[in-house]
Each structure stands twice: as structure tokens, then as C-alpha cells.
Design a protein around this motif. Sequence first.
Motif, PDB file in Angstrom:
ATOM      1  N   VAL A 205       0.847  -1.196   0.000  1.00 28.90           N
ATOM      2  CA  VAL A 205       0.000   0.000   0.000  1.00 28.90           C
ATOM      3  C   VAL A 205       0.879   1.242   0.000  1.00 28.90           C
ATOM      4  N   THR A 206       0.341   2.316  -0.558  1.00 30.30           N
ATOM      5  CA  THR A 206       1.000   3.620  -0.556  1.00 30.30           C
ATOM      6  C   THR A 206       0.035   4.634   0.032  1.00 30.30           C
ATOM      7  N   VAL A 207       0.559   5.495   0.919  1.00 24.48           N
ATOM      8  CA  VAL A 207      -0.298   6.496   1.567  1.00 24.48           C
ATOM      9  C   VAL A 207       0.175   7.899   1.203  1.00 24.48           C
ATOM     10  N   ASP A 208      -0.745   8.846   1.324  1.00 26.95           N
ATOM     11  CA  ASP A 208      -0.390  10.247   1.103  1.00 26.95           C
ATOM     12  C   ASP A 208       0.033  10.884   2.417  1.00 26.95           C
ATOM     13  N   ALA A 209       0.229  12.186   2.420  1.00 31.26           N
ATOM     14  CA  ALA A 209       0.703  12.884   3.616  1.00 31.26           C
ATOM     15  C   ALA A 209      -0.297  12.834   4.759  1.00 31.26           C
ATOM     16  N   ARG A 210      -1.570  12.539   4.464  1.00 27.09           N
ATOM     17  CA  ARG A 210      -2.578  12.411   5.520  1.00 27.09           C
ATOM     18  C   ARG A 210      -2.649  10.991   6.080  1.00 27.09           C
TER      19      ARG A 210
ATOM     20  N   PHE B 102       6.259   3.342   2.581  1.00 30.16           N
ATOM     21  CA  PHE B 102       4.797   3.452   2.468  1.00 30.16           C
ATOM     22  C   PHE B 102       4.372   4.713   1.725  1.00 30.16           C
ATOM     23  N   GLY B 103       5.279   5.693   1.622  1.00 30.59           N
ATOM     24  CA  GLY B 103       4.915   6.940   0.963  1.00 30.59           C
ATOM     25  C   GLY B 103       5.388   8.149   1.746  1.00 30.59           C
ATOM     26  N   GLU B 104       4.503   9.162   1.814  1.00 30.90           N
ATOM     27  CA  GLU B 104       4.881  10.444   2.407  1.00 30.90           C
ATOM     28  C   GLU B 104       4.920  10.411   3.933  1.00 30.90           C
ATOM     29  N   THR B 105       4.318   9.414   4.531  1.00 31.03           N
ATOM     30  CA  THR B 105       4.325   9.327   5.993  1.00 31.03           C
ATOM     31  C   THR B 105       4.020   7.885   6.401  1.00 31.03           C
ATOM     32  N   ILE B 106       3.920   7.647   7.696  1.00 30.86           N
ATOM     33  CA  ILE B 106       3.452   6.360   8.204  1.00 30.86           C
ATOM     34  C   ILE B 106       2.395   6.623   9.271  1.00 30.86           C
ATOM     35  N   THR B 107       1.643   5.591   9.591  1.00 29.77           N
ATOM     36  CA  THR B 107       0.636   5.689  10.646  1.00 29.77           C
ATOM     37  C   THR B 107       0.755   4.462  11.541  1.00 29.77           C
ATOM     38  N   ASP B 108       0.009   4.489  12.641  1.00 26.13           N
ATOM     39  CA  ASP B 108       0.068   3.347  13.564  1.00 26.13           C
ATOM     40  C   ASP B 108      -0.568   2.092  12.974  1.00 26.13           C
ATOM     41  N   LYS B 109      -1.235   2.221  11.845  1.00 28.50           N
ATOM     42  CA  LYS B 109      -1.799   1.052  11.162  1.00 28.50           C
ATOM     43  C   LYS B 109      -0.820   0.442  10.167  1.00 28.50           C
TER      44      LYS B 109
ATOM     45  N   ALA C  32       3.788  14.099   9.011  1.00 27.14           N
ATOM     46  CA  ALA C  32       3.227  14.999   7.999  1.00 27.14           C
ATOM     47  C   ALA C  32       1.862  15.484   8.473  1.00 27.14           C
ATOM     48  N   SER C  33       0.816  15.153   7.723  1.00 22.57           N
ATOM     49  CA  SER C  33      -0.527  15.624   8.079  1.00 22.57           C
ATOM     50  C   SER C  33      -1.404  14.506   8.609  1.00 22.57           C
ATOM     51  N   GLU C  34      -0.814  13.358   8.904  1.00 16.07           N
ATOM     52  CA  GLU C  34      -1.594  12.237   9.427  1.00 16.07           C
ATOM     53  C   GLU C  34      -2.035  12.510  10.867  1.00 16.07           C
ATOM     54  N   PRO C  35      -3.120  11.900  11.325  1.00 15.45           N
ATOM     55  CA  PRO C  35      -3.557  12.093  12.715  1.00 15.45           C
ATOM     56  C   PRO C  35      -2.633  11.359  13.680  1.00 15.45           C
ATOM     57  N   GLU C  36      -2.641  11.789  14.918  1.00 16.86           N
ATOM     58  CA  GLU C  36      -1.897  11.060  15.940  1.00 16.86           C
ATOM     59  C   GLU C  36      -2.484   9.667  16.093  1.00 16.86           C
ATOM     60  N   GLY C  37      -1.637   8.727  16.460  1.00 15.63           N
ATOM     61  CA  GLY C  37      -2.083   7.354  16.601  1.00 15.63           C
ATOM     62  C   GLY C  37      -1.686   6.765  17.936  1.00 15.63           C
ATOM     63  N   GLU C  38      -1.674   5.447  18.001  1.00 16.39           N
ATOM     64  CA  GLU C  38      -1.413   4.734  19.248  1.00 16.39           C
ATOM     65  C   GLU C  38       0.075   4.516  19.475  1.00 16.39           C
ATOM     66  N   TYR C  39       0.511   4.783  20.686  1.00 18.33           N
ATOM     67  CA  TYR C  39       1.868   4.440  21.109  1.00 18.33           C
ATOM     68  C   TYR C  39       1.769   3.173  21.939  1.00 18.33           C
ATOM     69  N   ARG C  40       2.205   2.057  21.383  1.00 19.12           N
ATOM     70  CA  ARG C  40       2.002   0.760  22.032  1.00 19.12           C
ATOM     71  C   ARG C  40       2.933   0.521  23.212  1.00 19.12           C
ATOM     72  N   GLY C  41       4.122   1.127  23.185  1.00 22.27           N
ATOM     73  CA  GLY C  41       5.037   0.994  24.305  1.00 22.27           C
ATOM     74  C   GLY C  41       5.725  -0.355  24.402  1.00 22.27           C
ATOM     75  N   GLN C  42       5.745  -1.136  23.327  1.00 29.42           N
ATOM     76  CA  GLN C  42       6.361  -2.460  23.332  1.00 29.42           C
ATOM     77  C   GLN C  42       6.470  -2.966  21.899  1.00 29.42           C
ATOM     78  N   THR C  43       7.191  -4.073  21.729  1.00 29.58           N
ATOM     79  CA  THR C  43       7.283  -4.676  20.402  1.00 29.58           C
ATOM     80  C   THR C  43       5.953  -5.331  20.025  1.00 29.58           C
ATOM     81  N   THR C  44       5.790  -5.592  18.744  1.00 28.31           N
ATOM     82  CA  THR C  44       4.641  -6.341  18.250  1.00 28.31           C
ATOM     83  C   THR C  44       5.156  -7.538  17.455  1.00 28.31           C
ATOM     84  N   PRO C  45       4.350  -8.585  17.292  1.00 29.70           N
ATOM     85  CA  PRO C  45       4.785  -9.723  16.482  1.00 29.70           C
ATOM     86  C   PRO C  45       5.188  -9.272  15.083  1.00 29.70           C
ATOM     87  N   VAL C  46       6.203  -9.900  14.522  1.00 29.87           N
ATOM     88  CA  VAL C  46       6.670  -9.507  13.193  1.00 29.87           C
ATOM     89  C   VAL C  46       5.628  -9.878  12.144  1.00 29.87           C
TER      90      VAL C  46
END
Length: 538
Positions: A250-255, A412-419, A430-444
Motif C-alpha cells: 500500500v502507498t499512503v499520502d501525507a494524511r 509506504f509513501g509520504e508518511t506512516i501511521t500506527d496502522k 506529515a498531516s496524518e492524525p496522531e495514533g497509538e503508542y504501544r510501548g512495546q514490540t509487536t509480532p513480526v
Amino acid sequence: MHRDATPLNIMMRTQQEAVLIDFGIAKGINPKTSTQTDMAGNKSFAPYEQVGKGSRQKTVDVYSLAASLYYAVTGECATASLGRKLSNDKLIPPKQLNPSISDRTNKAILKGMALEPEKRPQSIQKWLNLLSVPVSANQVSHDAFKKSSRHQQQATTITTPTPITRKKFLKWAGLGGGSLVTVLVAREIFKPSPIPPTIYKPETIPIPVDKSKTIPIPVDKPKTIPISVAKPKETPPTEGELWTVEFETVTVDARGEVVKREPNKQAQFFKEDLGNGVSLDMVSIPGGKFLMGTEDKEIERLVQKTNWDGFNREKPQHEVTVQPFFMGKYPVTQAQWRAIASREDLKVKRELNPNFKNSQDSDSRPVERVSWYDAVEFCQRLSKQTGREYRLPSEAQWEYACRALTKTPFHFGETITDKLANYNASSTYASEPEGEYRGQTTPVGIFPPNAFGLYDTHGNVWEWCADAWHDNYKGAPNDGTAWVEEDNDNRYRILRGGSWLNIPDDCRCAFRINNYIWRDDIFLNVGIRVVCVAARTT
């Protein structure tokens, strides 16, 4: 220069007399002595150049003493210097936490805690001059402890206060250096008074959750559902061929919104059998050319945005030609690490026992707390078992593989998100909304891959590279090989990719750290990804 005036070395003989016990002084005299005093006792009180054991300058003591005074007048530990250096974490001015302290004290603390050593006063005496306090009569008023409206409010409305005694102060402070001046300051802080001062350490009460609207989720599971992509389809090899996998990118824009999906991407890989049902997938990375680093205009924007000139280490941008190689589909997992670390018959130079954080899905999470030496030992053991050459990627190989032929800040493109990745999404790029800070590793492998079929190259854990540290790319090789001079046994090595702890700026394809990370350092967010340059095709 003391370097070891930690709480363990400070005792209050009486309420008026502080004693410094130099159990660690031998380390300062004989650096070859192997003791714990090489590391700062508490990283909240140590400058970043000491955390990596790279400095014995007087400015280390200045920082430690200023950080101790910060704690004394606010009741809170200052932001750790390593986080300030690597993640651009902000240092809250002490006056913001305790408005009753003077502007002079506030300024002196901030000056003493300047991130770069050359910006601090160059001696304890010069720092004390900022406070207008003679060395022979250090006076730190305890009135701040009684007058802090912020802590009084927290004690009554937000937090459950716990009194901090002299003993607790010494236990928590972790001074990390401050010599006799530290003892004098401690003595003045805790001298008798008609109303003994009390410091409060807030214990935050969890924010209530409306359970009628929330489905309970186990602590060790990632909360955010990744962006949906088609499930990869693996095709077993015919004789003399590699496995084939078909996947979607997938490719995302600045939002942070998906603007493109490519469902028919393909990659080839082979499976390395590590025993006991554990395998290692090695993806074929095609050779090619790319521009390594960041263009000057983007660096200027980042420097202006963050007020940090460390991004200049990503220039000059230069063309690099990379030969084909194989790279781990994921960061090395805990299951893969255990499979190799448990094989004593494969041992080359060192034991491999990192302290894993156990969870119900720990086998599928990346290994962490891995030093550069541990990573090299793992590669050597893997080579010994398989008969093929495994090693750490060169910095050029890593960035080329991460970009996967893209030219944007993230694959992924111009930014990344928590998804899309596991990082500190409470900050934005960039212009993406704030997301979740998990505070730990996640499964690969739970987030979408890049166009080469690699997962988790942004965030989750930092990944070691083979190169020695250089402040920029002037003189860097352009053939994709690791930049290591034979006559330069540089103690520093390079980390790439960011981690669950880092803000998005640090997770970009081009971001690189750091000349204060030593090869034997161990951090809770550092792992490993391997490459193979002489792989089988069956």
C-alpha cells in the motif's frame, strides 16, 4: 572528575552531614577494571555521552548535578538524555513544573543540562556561578518543596502522593557523577528546618475506561488493527528454484490515507531450517542503483522543524550500486534467536543469552537487547550451521532494501501511521492524525510489507549494520559494501529503522544513528536482521 557519585556512594551520617563513599573510584583510576561504574547509575541523571561510556569530561559532572537539582526542585526525574538525543524528546523546563523557583535557578539547570557538552558550563565552579552559589557554601532552598502549587494540586486532585525521604531520594536520584559538590548540595537540601521539607513523587491514577464501549484486549497484544492487505500466498519451489510469495503493498499520502494498492507483487525466498520446527525466511533482493541519504532541502526542513542538526548526517545524498543479496523477511525473532543461541556446539566467541520479555506470543516477536557483538556472534553461528555466509547488512544494503525502489521518506509513501508500523505514533510526521503508542514490540509481519516483500523495516526494533560510524557520507563507498577501515577499530556502530519507542522522524528510510552507541551496548529496543550473500537456490 568523579563519575561515580551515585546514591549507593552517598550516605547521610546525620541530618547535617553527608558522606561520599568511593567504592567506585578504582574504575576512574584503572579503566580496565570491569565494574558497573562504567555506566551511569540512572540515565535520567547522566548525559548521553556518558550513557554510552564515551566521556570522562568535567561536563559530565555538570550535567549530573544540574539534573539532580532538577529533581530536587520539581520532584520529578528529567527526560533522559538518550531519548532527547535519539528521539528528540523534549526537556520540560523545571519552572514549568514548579513556578516558585527563580528564573536564575531555572536558567542554570537548563544550561547545565544542555544536550551537547560544549554548550554547558565547562566546570562545576562555572555552573555554580550561574546560581550565584560559592563552592564552599552551596545553598539550595527547600522552600520549593513546600511551595510547589503543581505538586499540591496533584496530591489532592490527580495523584496519590508518596512522601520521599532522604533515603528514597538517594535511592532514586542516580546521580551518575557530581563529586563533592553533589554531597554539599544534598546536605543543604536535607538540612534540618522547623518544617521538614517533603517531596512528592506522583503516582498517576489510570484514566477510567468506558467498558461498555471497549472490548478488553490483552496487554501483550497490539491494539490497533493494521491496514488490511491481501494475505500473502506462498508457492513451494520446484527442483532448483526458490519459493515464491505473492503479496500486496500500500502507498499512503501525507494524511496517511491509502492512495494506491498493488496486490500482485512477488518476491522469491528460501527457508533456512533452524531445527525444532523453526525456520528463517531469506528474501531475494535484486541488485540495482539508488540515491542513498536525504536531499539538502529536506534536511533543512527537518532541522527547522525539530531544531536539531543531527539530520545532516544523512548527506551528501549519493548514488550507490548494490549487488543482489538475500535479507531476512523479518527482524530475527525470539524463536529464531533461541534456536541458534541454544546451540553450544556452534559457539564462536561469546554466550548468547539476552533477557527476553516473555509474553504469550514472544516467539513471534523480534529479539531485543542485542549488542552488536551478540549480533555478529549470531551471524557467525548461523554461517557455521548452514555453510553459507551470513552477516549484518551494510548500511547501504539496509537502506536500499528498506526503500524497495521508492524515493519517499518511508517505503509506504509520504508518511506512516500506527496502522502501518509500530512506533511512537503520538507524534506525527506529515498531516496524518496522531495514533497509538504501544510501548512495546509487536509480532513480526502483522503490518503491510514493502515492495521487496520485507516486513517491519520501519519501527518495532532498531537493526544493527556492519559499518563503523561516520558523521556523514563524505568518502562513503558507492558499491554497497560496509564502510569499515582496516586501521580504524571504531567502537561505534550504526543502527537503522527506528523502533516502537521512536517518533516517525527516526523511522525514515534514511535516518541513521549514532556515534554514541557502542558495540557492546544493550538497549531494550535494539534487535537484528541478517543478510546472506552466498545462498543456495534449492
